[in-house]
Design an enzyme around this catalytic site. Structure first.
Site: not given
Length: 426
Positions: A317-318
């Site tokens: 994620e990210c």
């Protein structure tokens, strides 16, 4: 259950509500009370400070992302043990959908507004009055003037308040109420060496300002959610947890355990290899600040590569997505080799490139969350899925490369446990 409770809001960002909330939590904690703090909306950094201030776990409350029922339940559970509940609002009181005001109305929480009163006099009262009258279902019971210049200034501000709104106190300008920030918000709590001393000093400033009184009691009720499916029973999930990858909701980690997984933390910065695991979660954080260290950790890069080659799941994620790219260009323009699991490079943009509430829909459910990043991924890959904004428009790409799922989207796992199980299972 009934307990003193208060939502601390402001007319906008930058008014100082985060540190006022933290200082209040520390003030009451130092007085021997058990304090529970919550944060409205998606946020990783403020809760780190609030946990240090209160000494208790901090969870997110957001009627859309976490759900109305969960908001009521978490507050009611906290009321069973707490002497005081504080909820830090986000942005301005009425900003966002749902806003901090929507949460206050949902749970029946009284509101105190924090206003930066520098260069302000009678307008202070007009601003408070406008906030107090804006919605009939939101009770603004008091006002805190922040960054006040003198006792005379405080008297002027107090005298401007409309009838029915209590003067809670004037907080002077004081370095103790300042925590450094960077492009994603406050610096991480663990990076402020003297944070506890600052919080104690800040609580003393608030005590001197007369802010040590308890708010009114509130009756809080909520039903416990059903137990999640044990879809991850027997699995070991390695979770990156260090200064580069710290953006993991406490509720996400607890859900993995409730679904039967053993959560094993590790550090891509310090560890030479992965712990034995069936799946890997690389959450967001600040890989751009530690890119040289991540690039130099050949053992960890090789271990994650082997994990991927073996077909074991990885959710990135990210910041995790940035780590999975072939390279990362940091804020100084220096390019560093990364894991190479995702074709392309991540590059700091020098500006906000993604923000807002989003969701990922799959047959198993709707996984809700948000995005907030200052980098971009340059890749020829086509996303296999896309998250959508609440308006229904497409937002962040979700890339699947073998057993890797990578996206800028930060998911709130309890919103759709079955989707999470699918992402982290073979």
């Amino acid at each position: 259950m009934t307990v003193p409770a208060l939502l601390i809001a402001a007319p906008g960002s930058g008014q100082g509500k985060s540190m006022i909330t933290a200082a209040l939590a520390r003030l009451h904690r130092n007085a021997g009370r058990r304090v529970r703090v919550f944060k409205h909306g998606p946020d990783y950094l403020d809760p780190m400070v609030q946990e240090r201030a209160s000494g208790t776990p901090v969870y997110q409350l957001h009627p859309w992302m976490t759900g109305e029922a969960e908001c009521r339940w978490r507050l009611a559970e906290a009321a069973r043990e707490a002497d005081l509940i504080l909820v830090e609002g986000s942005m301005g009181l009425f900003d966002g959908d749902p806003s901090s005001a929507d949460l206050a109305a949902l749970a029946g929480l009284p509101v105190a507004v924090v206003i930066d009163a520098r260069a302000m006099a009678e307008t202070f009262g007009a601003l408070v009055g406008g906030l107090a009258r804006h919605r009939d279902d939101v009770r603004v019971i008091g006002a805190i003037a922040n960054r006040v210049g003198s006792p005379g200034h405080a008297r002027m501000l107090a005298g401007s308040l409309p009838e029915g709104v209590e003067w809670l106190g004037a907080v002077p300008r004081d370095e103790a109420l300042h925590v450094p920030d960077r492009h994603l918000g406050l610096v991480q709590a663990g990076e402020v060496a003297d944070l506890d001393a600052r919080l104690d000093a800040a609580s003393a400033v608030l005590a001197e300002a007369g802010l040590g009184r308890l708010p009114p009691p509130v009756a809080l009720h909520g039903e416990a959610p059903p137990a999640p499916p044990r879809r991850l029973h027997g699995q070991r999930i390695a979770v990156a947890r260090d200064a580069a990858f710290a953006f993991a909701y406490r509720a996400n980690l607890e859900l993995l355990e409730a679904m039967g997984a053993e959560v094993v933390p590790f550090s891509p910065l310090r560890d030479a290899t992965l712990p034995p695991c069936d799946a890997l979660w690389l959450p967001g954080g600040y890989p751009e600040l530690y890119a040289a260290t991540l690039a130099a950790n050949d053992g960890m890069r090789a271990a994650i590569g082997e994990h991927h080659a073996a077909g074991r799941p990885t959710l990135a994620e990210c910041g995790g997505l940035m780590y999975c790219a072939e390279s990362l260009v940091d804020g100084e323009g220096v390019e560093h080799p990364m894991l190479g699991l995702l074709a392309g490079r991540a590059e700091m943009a020098g500006r906000l490139t993604g923000i807002g509430l989003q969701s990922l829909s799959r047959p198993e459910g709707e996984l809700r969350g948000h995005t907030f990043h200052h980098s971009r991924l340059e890749t020829a890959l086509e996303p296999t899925e896309q998250t959508v904004r609440r308006s229904g428009s497409p937002a962040e790409g979700v890339y699947r490369v073998g057993s890797l799922t990578a996206t800028y989207f930060h998911a709130y796992f309890p919103s759709a446990p079955e989707v999470v199980a699918g992402l982290l299972s073979r």
